[in-house]
Motif scaffolding. Structure first.
Motif, PDB file in Angstrom:
ATOM      1  N   ALA A  23       2.916   4.692  -1.273  1.00 27.42           N
ATOM      2  CA  ALA A  23       3.665   5.344  -2.327  1.00 27.42           C
ATOM      3  C   ALA A  23       5.079   5.644  -1.747  1.00 27.42           C
ATOM      4  O   ALA A  23       5.079   6.202  -0.804  1.00 27.42           O
ATOM      5  N   ASN A  51      10.237   3.260 -11.696  1.00 25.72           N
ATOM      6  CA  ASN A  51      10.830   2.069 -10.831  1.00 25.72           C
ATOM      7  C   ASN A  51      11.971   1.759 -11.145  1.00 25.72           C
ATOM      8  O   ASN A  51      12.644   0.521 -10.779  1.00 25.72           O
ATOM      9  N   ILE A 104       6.006   3.887   1.087  1.00 28.31           N
ATOM     10  CA  ILE A 104       5.406   2.650   0.587  1.00 28.31           C
ATOM     11  C   ILE A 104       5.542   1.616   1.822  1.00 28.31           C
ATOM     12  O   ILE A 104       6.458   1.531   2.669  1.00 28.31           O
ATOM     13  N   HIS A 130       1.008   1.693 -10.948  1.00 20.42           N
ATOM     14  CA  HIS A 130       0.391   2.936 -10.648  1.00 20.42           C
ATOM     15  C   HIS A 130       1.231   3.931 -11.547  1.00 20.42           C
ATOM     16  O   HIS A 130       1.179   5.152 -10.939  1.00 20.42           O
ATOM     17  N   TYR A 139       3.918  -3.420  -8.762  1.00 22.79           N
ATOM     18  CA  TYR A 139       2.860  -2.445  -7.860  1.00 22.79           C
ATOM     19  C   TYR A 139       3.392  -0.794  -8.705  1.00 22.79           C
ATOM     20  O   TYR A 139       2.213  -0.115  -8.694  1.00 22.79           O
ATOM     21  N   GLU A 140       4.577  -0.660  -8.310  1.00 19.82           N
ATOM     22  CA  GLU A 140       4.881   0.886  -8.803  1.00 19.82           C
ATOM     23  C   GLU A 140       4.588   0.988 -10.101  1.00 19.82           C
ATOM     24  O   GLU A 140       4.096   2.020 -10.811  1.00 19.82           O
ATOM     25  N   SER A 156       0.827  -1.452   0.024  1.00 20.63           N
ATOM     26  CA  SER A 156       0.108  -0.086  -0.023  1.00 20.63           C
ATOM     27  C   SER A 156       0.903   1.334  -0.148  1.00 20.63           C
ATOM     28  O   SER A 156       2.149   1.097   0.140  1.00 20.63           O
ATOM     29  N   ARG A 194       4.319   4.859 -11.850  1.00 25.34           N
ATOM     30  CA  ARG A 194       5.528   5.302 -11.057  1.00 25.34           C
ATOM     31  C   ARG A 194       6.850   4.794 -11.538  1.00 25.34           C
ATOM     32  O   ARG A 194       7.018   3.491 -11.670  1.00 25.34           O
TER      33      ARG A 194
END
Length: 410
Positions: free
Chosen positions: A26, A367, A30, A363, A359-360, A24, A365
């Protein structure tokens, strides 16, 4: 909060590590909590095909295509088996991040077909198959975007190491001893741009090959260093190994089977046969070489740039007591800490990392860590497969930037 599965098959190609991670928030806040790990071994014929191709053996486009889809099925099977074992329905998994299986990686550019210099990488294990079989959105093919942005496409785990291990007062190095050994250097109080990482050289790769040859395939690795402990280091051979040119190359740098694969091991075995060296002596010499090549990297490239208090060790080599003893002796003043003390089993570390990287990416973002890979700028690595369609992920925060990136020896 999202439950994410990360999957990784490394250079040893012994199978697929699957990690379940609850994530969960960021960066820099994070939260990534390890929940479970599962290992799914490859069928013997599949592993043999992977190693033959990865070691530069004869193949065809048809074989690579077929193996790509077959490995997609294997990765999907691993994810499904893992969820059954954990008693977690696939419907509760929000995302899968699959590194796939590397069969070729050339991080530095060289002239090709007389046209231009290119670097390239290829990971197989078709993500469309994974997404279709599991019903879970899948992100894969991480390395090419970093390479398109001028990086070496490796190492990628440092992004996660920085999130996990960064400390205001302690200088730390995260060491993973897989087939290849790699380090992430995180100075005390470091910002992301101050973190650097590189492959030190061989990890378990050479030792594993020698063990397989010595046992005629019965053993795949030297459990608890039992074979190495029966042998003695061969001084002349060890000295020659430590003159390996790769050890002197300055970071950023990456290594793989192209440098330390079957040709390297075969040359070492031939050297031993010619001199009637005992197999256990070869295994011990290679084990000590692995450890002290890592320590050599500390003295050449790390200590001059940062004060290091702790060495956090993961990967299969973390379970080799001879490797760990050699490292401790060669790095006085540095406390060696197993990754498990941070809540992540050493064998699950890389799979855990690819869950976070996925996950990044999901979203939008960035990485990668340019200070580790040598990329010209941050990028969003990974391609998303959902609904049977794979597309490069474009970060919502900066779409313009990521649109074009997102031996005879002895």
């Amino acid at each position: 909060m999202m439950r994410v599965i990360g999957m990784m098959s490394g250079t040893s190609a012994d199978g697929i590590d699957v990690a379940l991670v609850r994530i969960s928030g960021a960066p820099p806040a994070i939260s990534a909590k390890f929940e479970a790990h599962h290992h799914a071994a490859f069928p013997a014929r599949v592993r043999a095909a992977i190693l033959r191709i990865a070691n530069g053996g004869q193949t065809t486009a048809a074989e690579i295509s077929q193996l790509n889809f077959l490995l997609g099925e294997e990765f999907a099977r691993a994810a499904t088996e893992a969820c059954e074992r954990w008693r977690v329905p696939l419907s509760k998994i929000g995302l899968i991040g699959s590194h796939g299986q590397t069969i070729y990686h050339q991080g530095t550019a060289s002239k090709f077909l007389g046209v231009r210099a290119v670097a390239s990488t290829l990971q197989i294990g078709e993500p469309s198959v994974i997404a279709e079989r599991t019903g879970v959105p899948t992100i894969a093919d991480f390395r090419p975007m970093d390479m398109a942005a001028g990086g070496q496409g490796a190492p990628l785990v440092p992004f996660v190491d920085y999130l996990l291990y960064g400390d205001a007062k302690l200088g730390r190095v995260a060491l993973n001893i897989g087939g290849i050994a790699n380090v992430t250097v995180i100075p005390a109080g470091a910002q992301a741009g101050q973190v650097f990482a590189f492959d030190t050289g061989p990890g378990n790769m050479i030792v594993d090959a020698l063990v397989e040859a010595a046992t005629r395939g019965i053993a795949k690795f030297d459990r608890d260093a039992r074979i190495a402990f029966r042998g003695h280091t061969i001084p002349g051979l060890f000295a020659r190994l430590m003159r390996e040119p790769y050890l002197r190359e300055k970071p950023p740098k990456t290594a793989g089977r192209e440098q330390f694969g079957s040709a390297y091991a075969d040359a070492l075995i031939a050297w031993g046969k010619k001199r009637r060296a005992k197999p256990a002596d070869l295994v011990r010499t290679a084990t000590v070489f692995t450890s002290l090549s890592i320590a050599d990297a500390f003295h050449r490239f790390i200590f001059r740039r940062a004060k290091i208090d702790e060495l956090i060790v993961a990967g299969g080599g973390a379970k080799n007591p001879l490797m760990m003893a050699q490292l401790a002796a060669a790095l006085p003043g540095v406390e060696i800490v197993p990754a498990s003390e941070f809540g992540i089993p050493p064998e699950a570390k890389e799979a855990f990392a690819f869950a976070v990287l996925a996950y990044e990416a999901y979203h939008g973002r960035e990485n990668n860590l340019p200070s580790a890979t040598g990329a010209k700028h941050p990028a969003v690595m990974g391609k998303l497969v959902r609904g049977g369609r794979a597309t490069a992920i474009v970060p919502a925060s900066n779409p313009a930037r990521s649109g074009g990136s997102g031996h005879e020896r002895w």
